[in-house]
Design an enzyme around this catalytic site. Structure first.
Site, PDB file in Angstrom:
ATOM      1  N   CYS A 150      22.745  42.116  42.855  1.00  0.00           N
ATOM      2  CA  CYS A 150      23.224  41.818  44.209  1.00  0.00           C
ATOM      3  C   CYS A 150      22.275  42.311  45.300  1.00  0.00           C
ATOM      4  O   CYS A 150      22.064  41.632  46.317  1.00  0.00           O
ATOM      5  CB  CYS A 150      24.603  42.432  44.424  1.00  0.00           C
ATOM      6  SG  CYS A 150      25.823  41.940  43.198  1.00  0.00           S
ATOM      7  N   CYS A 152      27.313  37.957  43.303  1.00  0.00           N
ATOM      8  CA  CYS A 152      28.113  37.098  42.425  1.00  0.00           C
ATOM      9  C   CYS A 152      28.457  35.772  43.095  1.00  0.00           C
ATOM     10  O   CYS A 152      28.839  35.723  44.255  1.00  0.00           O
ATOM     11  CB  CYS A 152      29.376  37.827  42.005  1.00  0.00           C
ATOM     12  SG  CYS A 152      29.049  39.333  41.070  1.00  0.00           S
ATOM     13  N   SER A 165      39.400  42.174  41.693  1.00  0.00           N
ATOM     14  CA  SER A 165      38.106  41.584  41.991  1.00  0.00           C
ATOM     15  C   SER A 165      38.314  40.264  42.715  1.00  0.00           C
ATOM     16  O   SER A 165      39.346  39.596  42.551  1.00  0.00           O
ATOM     17  CB  SER A 165      37.342  41.327  40.687  1.00  0.00           C
ATOM     18  OG  SER A 165      36.278  40.440  40.897  1.00  0.00           O
TER      19      SER A 165
END
Length: 574
Positions: A53, A198, A474
């Site tokens: 990331c 992501c 999440s």
């Protein structure tokens, strides 16, 4: 000719004969007289070698600094921490993730105050770096902006695009014998092909969109994917932009307004974004001293349709959205429906409406729907309240059509116990899984439950089992899952009173979550309840548990009221 940029703060640090010592130290770091004549611009970098990331942010920072220099500033780069949720998920390390948001904000604030920066640009990537960066900007209230490192490209496995979500769900399939060791390994090696956050509308991409809709990140620059050739130029332009903000003295308080925050909430709702946005926007509003309650999310989401067909509930990923027309296209659609405050100022110097008007929709794109054909007529976030969650909890309804659910409770006092029950197949269709003592204080750190929720989906139970927790989910989580239950179990919230077999009922239309117990019975059970021993008694985790507020307030770390009252008393008498 461009006017020299002002030095409203840094002149105190580096100008005058009495600051020769400071200049001597800075000369050793490569600065000279020309640099001292210009404003000092902080470049807060959340680069870290651990995970994709933020991995590329060192390179991006060089482009940003070049833009700052070209526009008449002296960039000074510094680093802060980052925790990868995707890596730490399902372990003790996940407890540190939400804690890192506060550390990130605190550390950026400290370095910026200590070095008297005139302006600040914050490079962000993974989940907590984004809200942490915005919180720091709101506290400091000096000209500044957020630049998102961008999303990862999708991986490819067995002929279709995949993300980290697919890996976690495959773990559940593998545990049930649904895929082989070789298939899981092949998916593992394919899912994350390079740098970037992501790929679905998980927490990082949700919060990146939040920043653009807030106006604190430049629309169109932040959302350039991480490995796209245009990302370097985006960094350069962002560097120039922060200098323009300084010259015009446009501070975060002029951008982060109540209307801008409502725009951000609406953007989350329209894209089926992460439930973590609730925590983070409450925290950002608190730092900006703007009144915001958990109920505002339900109010706004209920009037906003879901327009973007994005994972985890939909078909597409962030790179697809960028190719379709980007976040500006989402904003354009919403403005057509009068769903946003278009007059809100952004860091580009233009309004949100002006940014949206520049959107270029690609031909035959399928990612962003027309207003007359939304995926759902109302947004992706719902706030439930009831005798389990008097302060509320959050459920994401994007990606499923269930409106009610009831069943017997299966109660677990930590995530590991719940995951073990999924693995040994003791969770059955119709169960309501309850995971408690995972809240902000009880965790501490409010872990995400993706390991459990993904395992349920992988086991084929995603539509037949419900889950509630005082922890978090999440952004990749989907299914009938309610998180942020407040008050949390560690504070004696009603979730602590639930026993195995108690009947629990969700009702989305009525916005309720209840256990079928009388108030008297809940109070009787709580009267014998004892708070668990804290997991940590020293260090950052213990300090966090001592200071953290309820999830319904954003799980911010706040100065105790007794301290605040004492400080006011001292102020009045001194």
């Amino acid at each position: 000719m461009t006017q020299p940029a002002p030095k409203p703060r840094s002149h105190t640090l580096i100008d005058g004969a009495n600051r020769a010592g400071a200049r001597a130290m800075l000369r050793a770091s490569g600065l000279g007289d020309e640099d001292f004549a210009k404003p000092l611009i902080g470049v807060a970098n959340t680069w870290i070698e651990i995970g994709p990331c933020n991995y590329h942010l060192r390179e991006l920072a060089e482009h940003v600094k070049a833009g700052i220099r070209a526009a008449g500033g002296t960039p000074l780069e510094f680093n802060t921490v980052s925790i990868s949720d995707g890596i730490t998920m399902g372990t003790e390390g996940m407890r540190t993730s939400l804690v890192s948001r506060e550390v990130i904000a605190d550390s950026i604030e400290l370095v910026s105050r200590g070095n008297l920066f005139d302006a600040l640009i914050v490079l962000v990537g993974c989940d907590k770096t984004i809200p942490g960066g915005v919180m720091a900007l709101a506290r400091l209230n000096i000209p500044g902006l957020i630049l998102y490192g961008g999303s990862i490209a999708p991986g490819h496995f067995e002929g279709h695009a995949v993300t980290i979500q697919d890996v976690y769900e495959a773990i559940g399939k593998h545990a049930r014998g649904g895929i082989t060791d070789a298939q899981l390994k092949s998916l593992e090696t394919a899912a994350c092909p390079g740098a970037g956050a992501c790929g679905g509308q998980f927490t990082a991409n949700t919060m990146a969109l939040v920043c653009e809709f807030l106006g604190i990140a430049p629309m169109g620059l932040s959302s350039v994917p991480a490995t796209n050739a245009a990302k370097g130029n985006a960094g350069y332009r962002a560097g120039e932009m922060v200098m323009d903000l300084l010259r015009r003295d446009i501070t975060p308080s002029k951008i982060i307004t109540k209307s801008a925050i409502e725009n951000a909430i609406a953007g989350v709702a329209a894209t089926g974004g992460s439930t973590n946005s609730v925590l983070h926007l409450l925290a950002i509003a608190s730092e900006a001293k703007i009144p915001l309650s958990i109920d505002d999310f339900d109010r706004i989401s209920s009037r906003v349709p879901i327009l973007a067909d994005l994972k985890p509930g939909g078909r597409f990923v962030a790179t697809d959205l960028y190719a379709a027309g980007g976040t500006a296209l989402v904003a354009k659609r919403m403005l057509e429906g009068k769903l946003l405050y278009g007059e809100c100022l952004t860091v580009t110097g233009r309004t949100l409406a002006q940014e949206a008007a520049a959107a270029k929709e690609s031909e035959k794109q399928e990612v962003v729907r027309k207003l007359d054909s939304p995926l759902k007529p109302t947004g992706g976030l719902v706030i439930l309240k009831g005798n389990i969650a008097p302060e509320g909890c959050v459920i994401k309804v994007a990606g499923h059509n269930l409106q009610t659910f009831s069943g017997p409770a299966r109660v677990f006092n930590d995530e590991e116990a719940a995951f073990a029950a999924v693995e040994d197949r003791s969770i059955k269709a119709g169960d309501v899984v309850v995971i408690r003592y995972e809240g902000p204080k009880g965790g501490p750190g409010m872990r995400e439950m993706l390991q459990v929720t993904a395992a349920l989906v992988g086991a084929g139970l995603g539509d037949s089992v419900a889950l509630l927790t005082d922890g978090r989910f999440s952004g990749a989580t989907h299914g009938f899952m309610a998180g942020h239950v407040a008050p949390e179990a560690a504070n004696g919230g009603p979730i602590a009173a639930i026993n195995d077999g108690d009947s629990i009922a969700f009702d989305i239309p009525k916005r309720t979550l209840n256990v079928k117990l009388t108030d008297a019975e809940i109070q009787r059970r709580l009267s014998t309840w004892k708070a668990p021993q804290p997991r940590f008694t020293s260090g950052v985790m213990a300090k966090y548990a001592l200071l953290v507020s309820s999830a319904s307030l954003g799980a911010i770390t706040a100065v105790p009221k007794s301290f605040s009252t004492a400080a006011q008393t001292v102020s009045r008498t001194s």
